[in-house]
Motif scaffolding. Structure first.
Motif, PDB file in Angstrom:
ATOM      1  N   ARG B 169       0.831  -1.202   0.000  1.00  0.00           N
ATOM      2  CA  ARG B 169       0.000   0.000   0.000  1.00  0.00           C
ATOM      3  C   ARG B 169       0.865   1.251   0.000  1.00  0.00           C
ATOM      4  O   ARG B 169       0.589   2.218  -0.720  1.00  0.00           O
ATOM      5  N   MET B 170       1.943   1.207   0.798  1.00  0.00           N
ATOM      6  CA  MET B 170       2.848   2.365   0.838  1.00  0.00           C
ATOM      7  C   MET B 170       3.521   2.570  -0.516  1.00  0.00           C
ATOM      8  O   MET B 170       3.668   3.712  -0.984  1.00  0.00           O
ATOM      9  N   ILE B 171       3.898   1.466  -1.164  1.00  0.00           N
ATOM     10  CA  ILE B 171       4.552   1.561  -2.468  1.00  0.00           C
ATOM     11  C   ILE B 171       3.612   2.212  -3.486  1.00  0.00           C
ATOM     12  O   ILE B 171       4.021   3.070  -4.280  1.00  0.00           O
ATOM     13  N   ILE B 172       2.333   1.844  -3.403  1.00  0.00           N
ATOM     14  CA  ILE B 172       1.357   2.422  -4.343  1.00  0.00           C
ATOM     15  C   ILE B 172       1.194   3.921  -4.075  1.00  0.00           C
ATOM     16  O   ILE B 172       1.157   4.734  -4.989  1.00  0.00           O
ATOM     17  N   PHE B 173       1.137   4.277  -2.776  1.00  0.00           N
ATOM     18  CA  PHE B 173       1.060   5.713  -2.443  1.00  0.00           C
ATOM     19  C   PHE B 173       2.302   6.449  -2.950  1.00  0.00           C
ATOM     20  O   PHE B 173       2.213   7.560  -3.487  1.00  0.00           O
ATOM     21  N   LEU B 174       3.449   5.819  -2.756  1.00  0.00           N
ATOM     22  CA  LEU B 174       4.707   6.446  -3.174  1.00  0.00           C
ATOM     23  C   LEU B 174       4.706   6.668  -4.685  1.00  0.00           C
ATOM     24  O   LEU B 174       5.078   7.745  -5.163  1.00  0.00           O
ATOM     25  N   ALA B 175       4.242   5.665  -5.424  1.00  0.00           N
ATOM     26  CA  ALA B 175       4.169   5.794  -6.874  1.00  0.00           C
ATOM     27  C   ALA B 175       3.197   6.913  -7.241  1.00  0.00           C
ATOM     28  O   ALA B 175       3.455   7.718  -8.137  1.00  0.00           O
ATOM     29  N   GLY B 176       2.065   6.972  -6.497  1.00  0.00           N
ATOM     30  CA  GLY B 176       1.078   8.027  -6.757  1.00  0.00           C
ATOM     31  C   GLY B 176       1.667   9.397  -6.487  1.00  0.00           C
ATOM     32  O   GLY B 176       1.467  10.342  -7.278  1.00  0.00           O
TER      33      GLY B 176
END
Lengths: 429, 295
Positions: B169-176
């Motif tokens: 989830r953090m990785i997806i936020f980071l990508a966002g």
């Protein structure tokens, strides 16, 4: 290119060789499934190897499954018709599985095989193998619960040996509580530094219910029997050990290895004889032994429980499977498992009463305590709906044993109603 | 001349997945739907109509208990988890020395298998000598039986769920976050926006599709909690951690009530479908897609 051709050649040769091996191996192939810790599985393998050596026409392979996955794995294998030919099943699951007709009725073998004599086994060990009136198993790793005690701590506290008291009929729940109180110690901050008694978890509290003249279920396991004053008295005694007298570890303290029996900070515990192989190895700085569970006001608290060795109903080699099963309960195998390795009690009366079992060279020495259990203990009230019953009872008793509920009578009334509701319902819904 | 069918090749390429889907997802789903109308104990099977559903909805207190446990857990763990992952992603999006090392370190816990982390947390929550009670003890608190007292057990599971905030989830936020153009922030700064205003009016709206995605997956994930409850508490004490998935498992593989377990699974499917539908409906009010005019 050459390398690829050479590799292909080797592959073809290997396949051909493996095919040859299969074709020449005319032995009957059997699979035997069991679980256990590393030591237990090593013993199972030794038994399988001995059987294979004695029976050159059969090749048994031990199918090991980790304990945590064993129940589900065996259920799925029975249901999908891929089960090994011979399977060891815990008695807690045996009636439930037997009810689904997964096991072969063994009377066709026991009644015709002159080598097998049912009267050579303890009646209680045979009784556990019946389900729906049919003999569906042989008993292995059979035994009863005992108390294991730190002799050095008891001697230091000036307390009489409980095994000697039990011989005179003076090892009672009152006396066990007195020992618990005298053997529990606290440090200067008021924190316990030593506990007198381990907590009697299931099924030990069922044994204690027997001693108080109570039971969890009625005789035919169709209704709860927990609405009696005796049942309340028994479980109040158990709960009070922890929360009133504080002689038992709390659930969290119990999960703490610092209060394990091996550490010398737990004076007495409720356990099975099977655990003592570990104690023999680990305990070097104090003396210890075993005694029977304490008698309650209405009689003995002894109970028995084994594992069942079953034959899968659809095995293609029933005769060979029977030979393997017969070997696992043979004198040779029982002598190896229960006298040399001391995993549990022999199911064979002669062995359990032999001097080689009763007079060992290493602790525990009071082996008649084990024989007494398997001779006169009671079977546990385990029927086909046991997993559901124990979940319902467990969730009610959680509060009592965790100290949130203090009145066993109130808790047992709830448990009684919940179990009766469960048992009156359609078992499939 | 042969006619060229580009769609056919596409179909050929997805065929392995399609076969897998039909065999291992759609097939079992249809089978479980059929089983949910039967009384099936792995041995015999009888058609019983809607009795399993009637039993679950009208005569099964543990169904409502497990639903209550799961909804309560989701209600606290999902928002806290999303907030935690977003906070972590914001910190790890800063241009500082060793940023890659930090990202790796924070991601590492999520690689621990769930069984291992459940055991680890059992030790942390041990009331007698666990790290949590020891730390609380330094401030004069503690003594809480985290996993044995039903008042605290579900709370302990919510705390434990935060272990995963550094994961996918953090990785997806980071990508966002990295997908948000710097020009928006420049424009906001030129207009005198504070860091908070930039976060509130630039970051959050542009990150809302990512947040929506994480919210949907988070809720579904919360309804599927099983391993931790199975290993750490077995649903206890007194059913305080009887999560819905554990209830399905027990009915299927401990009580052999596979028809009822299938019905429970379909009820869960319908609940999740409804929740996801509501989330999609509500998303029109707060999810902003870049370049899309909002009505």
């Amino acid at each position: 290119m050459k390398q690829a051709l050479a590799f292909a050649g080797i592959l073809i040769a290997a396949l051909a060789a493996s095919n040859c091996t299969t074709q020449t191996d005319r032995r009957i192939q059997l699979r035997y499934m069991a679980w256990g810790n590393v030591e237990q599985l090593a013993l199972e393998q030794e038994l399988v190897d001995r059987f294979n050596r004695k029976n050159p026409d059969i090749n048994v392979r031990l199918f090991k499954v980790p304990q945590s996955a064993y129940g589900n794995k065996s259920i799925v294998m029975f249901a999908s018709r891929t089960s090994p030919d011979v399977v060891r099943v815990d008695h807690f699951n045996f009636p439930q599985l037997a009810d689904r007709n997964y096991f072969r009725d063994l009377s066709e073998f026991t009644e015709t095989d002159p080598e097998f004599k049912a009267e050579e086994f303890f009646p209680l060990a045979m009784q556990e193998n019946y389900s729906n009136g049919k003999l569906q198993a042989l008993n292995v790793l059979f035994g009863g619960g005992v108390m294991i005690y730190n002799k050095s701590l008891l001697a230091k506290a000036g307390l009489a040996d409980p095994y000697e008291l039990s011989k005179k009929g003076e090892w009672t729940t009152d006396r066990a509580l007195e020992y618990g109180i005298k053997l529990t110690e606290f440090d200067s901050n008021g924190r316990p530094s030593q506990f007198g008694l381990g907590f009697p978890n299931m099924p030990f509290y069922i044994g204690l219910m027997y001693g108080f003249g109570a039971n969890l279920l009625n005789e035919d396991l169709s209704r709860s029997a927990m609405d009696t004053p005796e049942a309340a008295q028994a479980l109040q005694w158990v709960a009070d050990l922890r929360w009133k007298h504080r002689v038992c570890p709390s659930p969290a303290q119990g999960a703490n290895a610092a209060f394990g029996f091996e550490t010398g900070r737990l004076a007495m515990e409720f356990n099975y004889i099977g655990v003592t192989s570990r104690y023999r190895e680990k305990i070097k700085d104090f003396e210890w032994d075993i005694c029977p569970l304490p008698d309650g006001p209405k009689g003995k608290s002894l109970f028995v429980k084994g594992n069942q060795l079953v034959m899968y109903r659809e095995t293609k080699h029933p005769e060979a499977a029977w030979r393997l099963m017969k070997f696992i309960v043979s004198e040779e195998a029982e002598r190896f498992l229960y006298i040399e390795q001391r995993r549990q009690s022999p199911t064979r009366i002669k062995l359990a009463q032999s001097s080689e079992f009763l007079e060992p060279k290493a602790p525990p020495f009071n082996m008649p305590a084990v024989t007494e259990s398997v001779k006169s203990g009671k079977v546990l009230p385990i029927g086909p709906r046991w997993p559901e019953v124990v979940t319902v009872v467990g969730s009610e008793l959680d509060g009592l044993f965790a100290g949130r509920d203090r009145d066993a009578k109130v808790v047992l009334q709830r448990a009684h109603k919940a179990v009766n509701k469960l048992l009156s319902e359609d078992p499939g819904l | 001349m042969k006619k060229h069918h580009p769609g056919r090749w596409g179909f050929v390429f997805i065929l392995p997945w399609l076969i897998g889907f039909l065999l291992f997802t759609a097939g079992p789903m249809i089978a479980s739907l059929v089983l949910s109308f039967t009384r099936y104990d792995l041995n015999t099977i009888h058609f019983i109509g809607t009795k399993n559903y009637e039993r679950i909805l009208f005569d099964e207190p543990l169904f409502w208990k497990s639903l209550q446990v799961t909804v309560t857990y989701a209600f606290f763990s999902v928002p806290l988890g999303i907030a935690g992952s977003l906070g972590l992603a914001l910190m790890l999006n800063q241009k500082v020395a060793g940023e890659r090392l930090f990202r790796t370190l924070f991601y590492l816990p999520s690689l621990v298998p769930s069984v291992a982390s459940a055991l680890l947390w059992s030790w942390i929550f041990n009331a007698d000598n666990g790290l949590l009670n020891y730390t609380l003890g330094l401030f004069g608190w503690g003594g809480v039986e985290w996993l044995a007292d039903e008042k605290y057990t579900l709370g302990a599971f919510v705390v434990m769920s935060l272990w995963g905030i550094g994961g996918g989830r953090m990785i997806i936020f980071l990508a966002g976050l990295q997908g948000i153009s710097e020009s928006y922030y420049e424009a906001a700064r030129l207009d005198g926006a504070s860091a908070w205003r930039q976060f509130r009016n630039v970051t959050l709206p542009l990150l809302s599709p990512v947040m929506f995605f994480n919210l949907i997956l988070g809720v579904i994930g919360a309804f599927q909690v099983f391993t931790q409850a199975y290993i750490m508490t077995a649903g206890g004490p007194n059913n305080a951690t009887l999560f819905y998935a554990l209830s399905i498992f027990r009915n299927a593989f401990e009580y052999f009530k596979l028809g009822k377990a299938s019905a429970l699974a379909w009820v869960l499917f319908l609940i999740l479908l409804a929740i996801t539908g509501i989330q999609f409906w509500a998303s029109r009010r707060w999810v902003h897609y870049e370049g899309e005019a909002k009505s």
